[in-house]
Structures are given as C-alpha cells and as structure tokens.
Design a protein around this motif. Structure first.
Motif, short mmCIF file in Angstrom:
data_model
loop_
_atom_site.label_atom_id
_atom_site.label_comp_id
_atom_site.label_asym_id
_atom_site.label_seq_id
_atom_site.Cartn_x
_atom_site.Cartn_y
_atom_site.Cartn_z
N GLY A 1 1.04 -1.22 0.47
CA GLY A 1 0.04 0.07 -0.31
C GLY A 1 0.75 1.40 0.09
N GLN A 2 2.11 1.37 1.23
CA GLN A 2 2.62 2.49 0.92
C GLN A 2 3.48 2.76 -0.62
OE1 GLN A 2 5.67 1.42 3.93
NE2 GLN A 2 4.25 3.06 5.33
N GLN A 3 3.96 1.78 -1.24
CA GLN A 3 4.50 1.56 -2.51
C GLN A 3 3.66 2.25 -3.59
OE1 GLN A 3 5.84 -2.43 -4.76
NE2 GLN A 3 7.48 -0.71 -5.21
N LYS A 4 2.18 1.58 -3.29
CA LYS A 4 1.00 1.89 -4.57
C LYS A 4 1.01 3.65 -4.80
CE LYS A 4 -2.27 0.17 -7.22
NZ LYS A 4 -3.23 -1.13 -7.89
N LEU A 5 0.82 3.43 -3.85
CA LEU A 5 -0.20 5.04 -2.83
C LEU A 5 1.16 5.88 -3.04
CD1 LEU A 5 -2.67 4.34 -0.83
CD2 LEU A 5 -3.03 4.50 -2.98
N ALA B 1 -1.62 4.69 3.86
CA ALA B 1 -1.20 4.33 2.50
C ALA B 1 -1.14 2.95 3.26
CB ALA B 1 -0.79 4.18 2.21
N GLY B 2 0.08 2.52 4.16
CA GLY B 2 -0.11 0.94 4.20
C GLY B 2 -1.51 -0.04 4.82
N TYR C 1 -4.72 0.82 3.56
CA TYR C 1 -4.67 0.73 2.46
C TYR C 1 -4.77 -0.38 1.27
CZ TYR C 1 -8.15 2.65 -1.11
OH TYR C 1 -8.62 2.66 -2.82
N GLY C 2 -3.36 -0.99 1.77
CA GLY C 2 -2.99 -2.08 1.22
C GLY C 2 -3.27 -3.36 1.78
N ILE C 3 -3.21 -3.09 3.48
CA ILE C 3 -3.96 -4.07 3.97
C ILE C 3 -5.20 -4.14 3.98
CG2 ILE C 3 -4.87 -5.45 6.21
CD1 ILE C 3 -2.18 -3.66 7.32
N ALA C 4 -5.81 -3.42 3.55
CA ALA C 4 -8.23 -3.19 3.20
C ALA C 4 -7.81 -4.06 1.91
CB ALA C 4 -8.54 -1.86 3.81
N LYS C 5 -6.79 -3.92 0.57
CA LYS C 5 -6.81 -4.38 -0.56
C LYS C 5 -5.99 -5.57 -0.75
CE LYS C 5 -9.45 -0.92 -2.07
NZ LYS C 5 -11.06 -0.66 -2.08
N GLN D 1 -1.33 18.17 -8.04
CA GLN D 1 -2.18 17.30 -9.15
C GLN D 1 -2.51 15.47 -9.05
OE1 GLN D 1 -3.40 19.73 -11.09
NE2 GLN D 1 -1.99 20.52 -10.08
N THR D 2 -1.59 14.88 -8.73
CA THR D 2 -1.63 13.46 -8.07
C THR D 2 -2.33 13.56 -7.17
OG1 THR D 2 0.55 14.05 -9.32
CG2 THR D 2 -0.27 11.13 -7.94
N LEU D 3 -2.12 14.26 -6.07
CA LEU D 3 -2.87 14.69 -5.33
C LEU D 3 -4.59 14.05 -5.25
CD1 LEU D 3 -3.18 13.37 -1.45
CD2 LEU D 3 -3.22 15.76 -1.55
N LYS D 4 -4.67 15.50 -5.75
CA LYS D 4 -5.96 15.87 -6.12
C LYS D 4 -7.02 14.66 -7.09
CE LYS D 4 -6.91 19.37 -8.99
NZ LYS D 4 -6.55 21.20 -9.24
N THR D 5 -6.01 13.99 -7.83
CA THR D 5 -6.85 12.96 -8.56
C THR D 5 -6.94 11.53 -7.77
OG1 THR D 5 -5.23 12.97 -9.82
CG2 THR D 5 -7.19 14.47 -10.92
N SER D 6 -6.21 11.62 -6.88
CA SER D 6 -6.60 10.03 -6.16
C SER D 6 -7.57 9.82 -5.62
CB SER D 6 -5.08 9.77 -5.45
OG SER D 6 -5.04 9.14 -4.28
N ALA D 7 -8.45 8.70 -5.66
CA ALA D 7 -9.40 8.26 -4.70
C ALA D 7 -8.97 7.62 -3.60
CB ALA D 7 -10.38 6.95 -5.91
N ALA D 8 -7.80 7.09 -4.19
CA ALA D 8 -7.30 6.70 -2.85
C ALA D 8 -7.37 8.10 -1.27
CB ALA D 8 -5.93 5.98 -2.53
N ALA D 9 -6.50 8.77 -1.36
CA ALA D 9 -6.08 9.93 -0.43
C ALA D 9 -7.82 10.59 -0.32
CB ALA D 9 -5.98 11.42 -1.38
#
Length: 456
Positions: free
Chosen positions: A294-298, A370-371, A373-377, A409-417
C-alpha cells in the motif's frame, strides 16, 4: 502534579492551580506544520477546557508567511474569516523549561474545521487502524542544520554565505559531539523536559548537520512529539544565538534533510506484532507485505503530503540518500521503503521519502494511511529491490512526481486519498500546494540571472 500525569480536564485545572499560573500557553499546528498559538488567561483556560474556545480560521487559510490563499473554498475573504471551534487536549500538557513554570497545552480544530485540521486528518487514519484491529506505533527522525546566524543576520546576508555552526563533513563524529557536548546535553534535556525524548542524536554528513531520532510512541503521540521537536529545537537554537533549519535542502553542495518515519502495527486484541512472522522470509508477515504494498503503490499519489514544499523536490535526486522511485528493499537505504527485519518487538518499515520540512501529522497520515489501504485491498508489493536502487531502472508507475505542482495534481485526482482523508482535506491541501508552487513562480532565481542575463 507533573505534566505527564495530566490526563483529564480536572487534572489540567489542578496543575495550573498548584503552580499559581495566571496564564498558560496554547498551541496548534497549521497546514505547513507551523505552530500557532497564544498565552491564555487562567480563567479563559478553565472555561475552554469544558467548552472549547474559538480561533480565527485564517490559520488554515494562509501560508507559512501569513499570505492568504486565493484558491481555497474552506475559508477566505468569501467567508470573512470567522472563528473556528478548537478543543484543548489536557493530556498534551508540557513544561516549557525556560519559562519559569509555564505550561503548554496542545489544541486541535473541531467542527467543520476538523475536516482540514492536520491533527484531525491523522486521528481519522488512526481510527481506521483501530477499526481494522490495529494499534499504530511510529518514531520520527529529523535531520537539521545549525548555523552561527541569527534571524537578523540571515536577512542581512539575504540568506546567502551563511556560516554553519561547524565546518567540514563529520558524520557520526565523536570529535564534534564531544567538543560541543554542552549543547548536545541541553538538547537532550529539553527533549526530556518537554516529553519528546530522543533515542539518539548524532552529527550527520555535512557542516553543522545533526540527526535526532525521537523515541517510538503511539502514532498520534509520535506526531505531536515530532511537531513539538521541530518547533522548540528552533526556539532552543535561537535562544543560543544560533539558528536551525529543517529545509529539505538548503544547499546543493550537501545531502538534503530527511524526516524518516518508522512504522509498525500491533494487534489491538493481544498487543502482538502484526508485522512479525518468524516462519516467513525476513520475518515479514502477510500483513506487513500488504502494508508495504500500500505504501509503495500510493506513494506517488500522496507524495505532496510527504514532500510539501517546492524545496522538497530539490532533495529527491539520485545519489543523495533520498529516493526517486517508490521502491522497497530489505535494510536498503537506497530504496523509498526500508523494511527492517527484527524481533517481535522491532520488526518495522522505514518510510524514507519524507523530508524534514514535512508537517509531521500529514506525513505520518500519508505513510500510515497508505499501508492500511494496502492491507484492506490485500495488495502485494512489487519485487524487492536489492543493491543500489538509484542505478536500476524501475517500472514507470513507481516514478515519483518531480515537482510540487505535479504532486498536487496527483493528490487531487487520487480516489484512495479521498477515501483515506476526505474530500474536504484533499481539495484544501492540494490547493495550498498549488499556491505554494505559484508563489515560487513569481520569483526570479539567482541561477536564471547568472545563466541568461548577459548571454541570451
């Protein structure tokens, strides 16, 4: 009563009464991790313990130079900058050792302001961890440079040709820390007195640079301690007629200043490590693998919470101990995530992207969120990186944004964020980072003048 014994509203009243204080000091942290606050009378403080108090919400609507954002919706001229409700945190009580018995209490925004309050953002991530059955623990490390300068002298010099407190490259130097032992002892004493005790402190590579590791604690306490350390280390320095900077990179001649985050999870039900499994390679449990994934992907999506200034991106370059891609490795200091195998007590992951200039609450919220989120997914990380990560080519999706604008811009469009931190926070904080980049673009650098003035 001692400050560490204060837990309740009644305790807070009692310690103020015991000390006979007419005022106490109240502080909270803004978008950039800058501490804002004031002295509050005893009577007002007692009332506020029960009912809260009001603080002008402009502190969430301006930058670190008190300039008003022109692109946020939460507050601004259009809302006329009303007061926002604030709650005092009794258990945050601390001595201020150089103010003759004065006490400091932390506060945080409540009501609608809580959605964009940095401490509130982290607290919601910690609540998510609790809902998943985990207690999060963290330890923050900071590098900072000390200078033989004052606030007046750095302005007189236009922030150029500054004199570091000590010359040369003296990493882990016993010579330097013995010569200046008195200063080190006073920093250690300050950290103990204000309840952000240091596990270690030593010189780093470069003139006048020091690294301090704050002792591990629960994640919210760890962020409080990191924010207070940065604030009062600067106060400490100026009271000694020197200056400290936590800029990510003050000079291209030296490595940047990091704000590394060590993280671990424990199972709430039995307090055992959720990261440790001695039957698995490197003692990494399935949960730790998912956390790292999760940390890596996000990481690219959340980077501006970890690298929040224009200057942060001057640090993220190859070969200067700062990662450029979202890589992970086993005890590898060239990767963005350094898994540290150890015992049931010490198994953890070090998030190495964060700079010293990051807001501790938001950097920790990003790294922890982020971590989780990775566990949840149920994600799995990319292959582990061995050797020098800088010298290897990595997948394109692991590349980190190269500028603050791109990161915003990347934060703004992040569904995970948005799922982790809420729409209000993501929109507000991304806008503040866009503002920061636009402020930079208004200025002409020395490099541009030297390069273009005569020849172009």
């Amino acid at each position: 009563m001692e400050p560490r014994e204060v837990q309740t509203v009644q305790d807070a009243r009692l310690i103020v009464e015991e000390r006979g204080l007419s005022h106490v000091k109240i502080g909270l942290f803004d978008n950039d991790g800058v501490m804002r606050g004031k002295y509050m009378s005893r009577e007002k403080f007692f009332s506020s313990l029960d009912n809260g108090f009001s603080f002008c919400d402009v502190v969430l609507g301006w930058d670190m130079q008190d300039q008003l954002y022109d692109n946020v919706s939460y507050t601004g001229w259009h809302t006329a900058f009303p007061d926002a409700p604030v709650r005092i945190l009794p258990a945050s009580c601390r001595d201020i050792p150089f103010e003759d018995g004065m006490l400091l209490f932390l506060a945080e925004f409540a009501g609608t302001a809580e959605a964009v309050c940095p401490r509130g953002v982290l607290r919601r991530v910690i609540d998510r961890a609790a809902d998943m059955g985990f207690a999060a623990f963290a330890a923050l490390e900071y590098e900072f440079f000390l200078f033989d300068e004052t606030p007046d002298s750095v302005r007189q010099k236009n922030f150029t040709n500054l004199k570091p407190m000590t010359p040369g490259w003296f990493g882990y130097s016993m010579l330097r820390n013995s010569t200046h032992a008195g200063l080190y002892h006073e920093m250690i004493d300050l950290a103990n007195a204000m309840d952000f005790p240091l596990e270690g402190i030593h010189t780093e590579t470069g003139p006048g640079v020091i690294e301090a590791a704050i002792t591990v604690d629960g994640a919210l306490n760890a962020a409080d301690k990191g924010a207070l350390f940065k604030t009062f280390l600067k106060v400490f320095a100026q009271r000694h007629d020197i200056m400290a900077t936590f800029m990510a990179k003050w000079s291209n001649d030296y490595p940047g200043q990091s704000g590394h985050i060590h993280l671990s999870l424990r199972h709430s039900k039995d307090h055992t490590s959720a990261f440790y499994d001695n039957q698995k390679q490197h003692n990494m449990s399935d949960i730790q693998l998912q956390f790292v994934a999760g940390q890596q992907k996000l990481m690219p999506q959340l980077l501006c919470m970890l690298a929040p200034t224009v200057n942060s991106y001057s640090r993220l370059i190859p070969g200067f101990w700062a990662p450029t891609d979202a890589t992970w490795g086993i005890d590898n200091r060239t990767t963005a995530l350094r898994v540290i195998p150890g015992s049931e007590k010490s198994q953890r992951v070090e998030h190495r992207v964060g700079a010293a200039d990051a807001n501790p609450y938001l950097a920790l919220a990003a790294a922890l969120g982020a971590g989780l989120y990775g566990i949840a997914k149920g994600w799995q990380p990319e292959p582990c990186t061995s050797g020098n990560a800088y010298a290897q080519k990595h997948a394109e999706h692991l590349a980190l944004p190269k500028t603050l604008w791109e990161a915003a811009q990347t934060l703004k469009t992040s569904a995970a964020a948005r799922e982790l931190f809420g729409d209000s926070f993501v929109a507000h904080f991304a806008a503040t980072r866009e503002w920061e980049e636009r402020e930079f673009r208004k200025h002409i650098t020395d490099w541009e003048l030297q390069r273009y003035f005569e020849i172009i």
